[in-house]
Write a protein that holds these residues in place. Structure first.
Motif, PDB file in Angstrom:
ATOM      1  N   VAL A  39      23.101  10.210  13.844  1.00 39.28           N
ATOM      2  CA  VAL A  39      23.865   9.161  13.163  1.00 39.28           C
ATOM      3  C   VAL A  39      25.273   9.665  12.847  1.00 39.28           C
ATOM      4  N   LEU A  40      25.363  10.892  12.366  1.00 38.35           N
ATOM      5  CA  LEU A  40      26.660  11.484  12.036  1.00 38.35           C
ATOM      6  C   LEU A  40      27.580  11.528  13.255  1.00 38.35           C
ATOM      7  N   ARG A  41      27.055  11.999  14.364  1.00 39.81           N
ATOM      8  CA  ARG A  41      27.899  12.203  15.547  1.00 39.81           C
ATOM      9  C   ARG A  41      28.126  10.942  16.351  1.00 39.81           C
ATOM     10  N   SER A  42      27.170  10.018  16.353  1.00 42.38           N
ATOM     11  CA  SER A  42      27.325   8.812  17.176  1.00 42.38           C
ATOM     12  C   SER A  42      28.137   7.731  16.486  1.00 42.38           C
ATOM     13  N   GLY A  43      28.113   7.713  15.159  1.00 40.21           N
ATOM     14  CA  GLY A  43      28.804   6.663  14.424  1.00 40.21           C
ATOM     15  C   GLY A  43      28.020   5.371  14.349  1.00 40.21           C
ATOM     16  N   ALA A  44      26.792   5.377  14.821  1.00 44.95           N
ATOM     17  CA  ALA A  44      25.960   4.169  14.822  1.00 44.95           C
ATOM     18  C   ALA A  44      25.358   3.935  13.434  1.00 44.95           C
ATOM     19  N   PRO A  45      24.982   2.693  13.147  1.00 50.10           N
ATOM     20  CA  PRO A  45      24.288   2.442  11.887  1.00 50.10           C
ATOM     21  C   PRO A  45      22.889   3.052  11.927  1.00 50.10           C
ATOM     22  N   TRP A  46      22.329   3.292  10.760  1.00 45.48           N
ATOM     23  CA  TRP A  46      21.019   3.929  10.662  1.00 45.48           C
ATOM     24  C   TRP A  46      19.966   3.169  11.462  1.00 45.48           C
ATOM     25  N   ARG A  47      20.001   1.843  11.412  1.00 46.94           N
ATOM     26  CA  ARG A  47      18.948   1.063  12.082  1.00 46.94           C
ATOM     27  C   ARG A  47      18.974   1.200  13.601  1.00 46.94           C
ATOM     28  N   ASP A  48      20.056   1.755  14.169  1.00 52.28           N
ATOM     29  CA  ASP A  48      20.138   1.963  15.610  1.00 52.28           C
ATOM     30  C   ASP A  48      19.649   3.344  16.041  1.00 52.28           C
ATOM     31  N   LEU A  49      19.106   4.101  15.114  1.00 56.57           N
ATOM     32  CA  LEU A  49      18.596   5.437  15.426  1.00 56.57           C
ATOM     33  C   LEU A  49      17.488   5.342  16.481  1.00 56.57           C
ATOM     34  N   PRO A  50      17.569   6.123  17.567  1.00 66.14           N
ATOM     35  CA  PRO A  50      16.524   6.078  18.602  1.00 66.14           C
ATOM     36  C   PRO A  50      15.145   6.447  18.033  1.00 66.14           C
ATOM     37  N   ASP A  51      14.116   5.867  18.622  1.00 67.74           N
ATOM     38  CA  ASP A  51      12.743   6.053  18.140  1.00 67.74           C
ATOM     39  C   ASP A  51      12.270   7.498  18.178  1.00 67.74           C
ATOM     40  N   ASN A  52      12.828   8.319  19.075  1.00 69.50           N
ATOM     41  CA  ASN A  52      12.346   9.699  19.176  1.00 69.50           C
ATOM     42  C   ASN A  52      12.680  10.541  17.934  1.00 69.50           C
ATOM     43  N   PHE A  53      13.524  10.022  17.029  1.00 68.39           N
ATOM     44  CA  PHE A  53      13.822  10.722  15.783  1.00 68.39           C
ATOM     45  C   PHE A  53      12.942  10.228  14.633  1.00 68.39           C
ATOM     46  N   GLY A  54      12.065   9.295  14.932  1.00 64.58           N
ATOM     47  CA  GLY A  54      11.217   8.727  13.883  1.00 64.58           C
ATOM     48  C   GLY A  54      11.867   7.487  13.298  1.00 64.58           C
ATOM     49  N   PRO A  55      11.217   6.897  12.295  1.00 61.93           N
ATOM     50  CA  PRO A  55      11.770   5.686  11.680  1.00 61.93           C
ATOM     51  C   PRO A  55      13.122   5.969  11.032  1.00 61.93           C
ATOM     52  N   TYR A  56      14.065   5.048  11.210  1.00 58.39           N
ATOM     53  CA  TYR A  56      15.394   5.259  10.627  1.00 58.39           C
ATOM     54  C   TYR A  56      15.326   5.325   9.112  1.00 58.39           C
ATOM     55  N   THR A  57      14.362   4.636   8.512  1.00 50.85           N
ATOM     56  CA  THR A  57      14.237   4.677   7.049  1.00 50.85           C
ATOM     57  C   THR A  57      13.866   6.074   6.567  1.00 50.85           C
ATOM     58  N   THR A  58      13.052   6.771   7.335  1.00 52.45           N
ATOM     59  CA  THR A  58      12.683   8.143   6.970  1.00 52.45           C
ATOM     60  C   THR A  58      13.908   9.045   6.992  1.00 52.45           C
ATOM     61  N   CYS A  59      14.699   8.947   8.052  1.00 52.09           N
ATOM     62  CA  CYS A  59      15.910   9.784   8.160  1.00 52.09           C
ATOM     63  C   CYS A  59      16.904   9.438   7.057  1.00 52.09           C
ATOM     64  N   TYR A  60      17.122   8.157   6.814  1.00 51.05           N
ATOM     65  CA  TYR A  60      18.080   7.754   5.785  1.00 51.05           C
ATOM     66  C   TYR A  60      17.601   8.184   4.399  1.00 51.05           C
ATOM     67  N   ASN A  61      16.327   7.932   4.106  1.00 51.17           N
ATOM     68  CA  ASN A  61      15.796   8.301   2.781  1.00 51.17           C
ATOM     69  C   ASN A  61      15.850   9.803   2.555  1.00 51.17           C
TER      70      ASN A  61
END
Length: 135
Positions: A39-61
């Motif tokens: 998310v930091l490097r791509s500039g994308a919103p959290w909800r666009d996080l690819p599935d291979n990183f797990g749920p975006y809510t987990t990463c954001y939280n």
């Protein structure tokens, strides 16, 4: 993958991460941290996080929880102490925004504390890369 921590970076960061298990088994910290860096490097919103990183809510939280706990500042202090660095500074008036810092310039996290945490994460990543190349 392009944004993921290399093994040396992970070895340096892993012991500094909180490890308090809660009721539910924790998601792999490295995978979550790689998602945060994506998310930091791509500039994308959290909800666009690819599935291979797990749920975006987990990463954001986890990002927010560790920010509130001061984890990013502790990692920066530990890295600076390990390399006898009294002062490290990133001065945006003379250094162009590097691709590591693309996320901090986006509109998705306007909360000042999140902005500072992203700057700290970008600094940690750059610090690890520089010190890896000099080792």
């Amino acid at each position: 993958m392009r944004y993921e921590l290399i093994d040396d970076e992970w070895v340096a960061i892993k012991p500094m991460l909180p490890n308090k298990p809660r009721g539910v088994p924790r998601v792999n910290d490295r995978r979550v941290l790689n998602g945060i860096f994506w998310v930091l490097r791509s500039g994308a919103p959290w909800r666009d996080l690819p599935d291979n990183f797990g749920p975006y809510t987990t990463c954001y939280n986890r990002f927010v929880r560790w920010r509130r706990a001061g984890v990013w500042a502790k990692i920066m202090s530990a890295l600076a102490g390990a390399h006898n660095a009294a002062v490290q500074m990133i001065d945006t008036s003379i250094v162009r925004v590097h691709q590591h810092c693309r996320r901090v310039a986006t509109r998705y996290d306007k909360l000042a504390a999140n902005y500072l945490a992203f700057v700290q994460l970008a600094s940690i990543r750059l610090w690890l890369r520089v010190n890896e190349s000099t080792s």
